[in-house]
Scaffold this motif. Structure first.
Motif, mmCIF file in Angstrom:
data_model
loop_
_atom_site.group_PDB
_atom_site.id
_atom_site.type_symbol
_atom_site.label_atom_id
_atom_site.label_comp_id
_atom_site.label_asym_id
_atom_site.label_seq_id
_atom_site.Cartn_x
_atom_site.Cartn_y
_atom_site.Cartn_z
ATOM 1 N N GLN A 301 30.168 48.325 48.505
ATOM 2 C CA GLN A 301 30.783 47.979 49.780
ATOM 3 C C GLN A 301 29.654 47.730 50.789
ATOM 4 O O GLN A 301 29.013 48.670 51.276
ATOM 5 C CB GLN A 301 31.698 49.101 50.256
ATOM 6 C CG GLN A 301 32.301 48.902 51.635
ATOM 7 C CD GLN A 301 32.882 47.516 51.835
ATOM 8 O OE1 GLN A 301 32.304 46.693 52.534
ATOM 9 N NE2 GLN A 301 34.028 47.254 51.217
ATOM 10 N N PRO A 302 29.402 46.448 51.115
ATOM 11 C CA PRO A 302 28.291 46.103 52.023
ATOM 12 C C PRO A 302 28.336 46.840 53.358
ATOM 13 O O PRO A 302 27.288 47.168 53.923
ATOM 14 C CB PRO A 302 28.450 44.595 52.215
ATOM 15 C CG PRO A 302 29.170 44.134 50.980
ATOM 16 C CD PRO A 302 30.099 45.251 50.607
ATOM 17 N N ILE A 303 29.549 47.097 53.865
ATOM 18 C CA ILE A 303 29.662 47.779 55.165
ATOM 19 C C ILE A 303 29.022 49.167 55.109
ATOM 20 O O ILE A 303 28.505 49.671 56.101
ATOM 21 C CB ILE A 303 31.157 47.885 55.574
ATOM 22 C CG1 ILE A 303 31.713 46.482 55.848
ATOM 23 C CG2 ILE A 303 31.333 48.774 56.798
ATOM 24 C CD1 ILE A 303 33.194 46.461 56.122
ATOM 25 N N LEU A 304 29.040 49.788 53.918
ATOM 26 C CA LEU A 304 28.505 51.144 53.759
ATOM 27 C C LEU A 304 27.049 51.153 53.313
ATOM 28 O O LEU A 304 26.530 52.200 52.925
ATOM 29 C CB LEU A 304 29.356 51.924 52.747
ATOM 30 C CG LEU A 304 30.815 52.155 53.123
ATOM 31 C CD1 LEU A 304 31.532 52.902 52.009
ATOM 32 C CD2 LEU A 304 30.938 52.919 54.435
ATOM 33 N N LYS A 305 26.376 50.012 53.359
ATOM 34 C CA LYS A 305 25.003 49.940 52.870
ATOM 35 C C LYS A 305 24.069 50.952 53.548
ATOM 36 O O LYS A 305 23.211 51.549 52.882
ATOM 37 C CB LYS A 305 24.445 48.518 53.043
ATOM 38 C CG LYS A 305 23.076 48.342 52.398
ATOM 39 C CD LYS A 305 22.599 46.899 52.494
ATOM 40 C CE LYS A 305 21.211 46.768 51.844
ATOM 41 N NZ LYS A 305 20.717 45.371 51.922
#
Length: 387
Positions: A301-305
């Motif tokens: 999940q890119p948002i949680l990178k």
């Protein structure tokens, strides 16, 4: 403070008694709505644990009592939220008793009774005053055989943490005994039983203390461990406690099991045990997961990178996600599910116990939609859904 209060005055009252550590006890009663998940009574009191001050929430619900310990940072918000469920409460603080009443519209009134003797707020020493299911000082044959106690019932110093763990486990079992069938002998399977401290404790509680007709089967992969446990069961003359060598996934021979216990089964072995329990429609499931690698490799999940790029944070996050998914899937399978602290974090980070009790079927469409969104957001495909 007497009479009707504005919301900000109520918030200020809670914040003050928490910040100044004035709260001795808060008792909530008369639920506003008769809902299954609302305790008929709730008591809150400060307790002193090894790692500091906590507030213990004691919920009386369906003839059972549940406990949860909340940090001082969280307790204010919890107290405000809880009052939304009840018509009345009594706050005992150091210099007064404060009665809280809610009208039909939810507006609050506070009535202060100041004519009380000045009281010291001394949090209870949780462990020192605790009444254990297996009291210290009373000889218990299986604890002596396992090297936890001496012959006089004194707990061996090096085994005191194990003694506390056993009692904590038995407390959690005691809460759900009323949920077990009473019209037939009970069958219980302990997957990954290991040295079987808790397996023997479970048999002692149910068969010896509660005198219930019960058969318990312990399963583990280690031949030498199973031989040792079997020998001890024979010495104790516990004929209905047996042990077998085997793998959880391949365990067969039973069409119905009433309770499934799985403690520290590694990675997806926990999921395999939960699926077995669901398939048997077990009345009670108790699970303490161990290492959890499956979703660590999947979460994307890119948002949680900013979180996931750090290995140690991703590992902990993945473990929490795994247990959240297990709890939700159990709920969707018709179980009332709780995640509880098993033992103190100082002893092991693997301290979450999943306790699930078979419940009445309800409309779970909203729960399902929430779960699917959560799962898809993280891009994972859990083991329990693939089987």
């Amino acid at each position: 403070m007497n009479g009707k209060v504005q919301p900000e005055e109520w918030v200020h009252f809670i914040e003050r008694i928490v910040a100044e550590e004035q709260l001795i006890q808060a008792s909530f009663s008369a639920p506003r709505r008769k809902e299954e998940d609302t305790p008929v009574k709730l008591t809150v009191r400060p307790i002193k644990l090894k790692n500091g001050l906590f507030y213990q929430f004691e919920r009386h619900q369906s003839n059972k009592v549940f406990h949860e310990n909340i940090t001082p940072e969280q307790v204010g918000e919890q107290l405000q939220s809880v009052m939304e469920q009840y018509k009345q409460a009594l706050f005992k603080i150091t210099d007064a008793d404060v009665q809280v009443l809610a009208n039909k519209k939810g507006k609050l009134s506070l009535i202060t009774h100041s004519k009380v003797s000045k009281r010291e707020n001394i949090p209870q020493e949780h462990n020192r005053n605790k009444t254990y299911v297996l009291p210290e000082g009373e000889p218990v044959p299986f604890l002596f055989a396992l090297g936890v106690m001496n012959a006089e019932g004194r707990v061996i110093k090096a085994k005191y943490d194990k003694f506390r763990q056993i009692n904590r486990f038995l407390e959690m079992v005691s809460d759900v005994i009323p949920d077990l069938p009473r019209d037939k002998p009970l069958t219980i399977v302990d997957f990954g039983c290991g040295k079987s401290y808790l397996t023997f404790a479970l048999y002692h509680l149910l068969a010896i203390k509660e005198k219930l007709p019960v058969r318990i089967i312990g399963l583990d992969l280690k031949q030498d461990v199973i031989e040792t446990c079997s020998k001890l069961a024979r010495e104790l003359e516990w004929d209905n406690l047996t042990f077998s060598v085997g793998d959880i996934s391949n365990f067969e021979g039973y069409t119905s099991v009433d309770m499934v216990v799985t403690l520290h089964a590694c990675d997806t072995a926990t999921d395999a045990a939960l699926l077995k329990a669901i398939g048997w429609e077990a009345s009670v499931i108790l699970s303490v997961p161990c290492c959890q690698h499956e979703l660590f490799r999947q979460i994307s999940q890119p948002i949680l990178k900013p979180l996931l790029k750090h290995g140690i944070l991703k590992e902990r996050f993945s473990a929490l996600v795994t247990d959240a998914i297990r709890a939700n899937l159990l709920e969707l399978a018709g179980y009332r599910t709780q995640l509880l602290e098993f033992i103190d974090m100082e002893h092991t980070p693997k301290n979450i116990l999943i306790r699930a009790v078979k419940a009445r079927k309800t409309d779970l469409e909203e729960v399902k939609q929430e779960y699917v969104k959560f799962r898809d957001f993280l891009g994972v495909s859990p083991f329990m859904e693939k089987q």
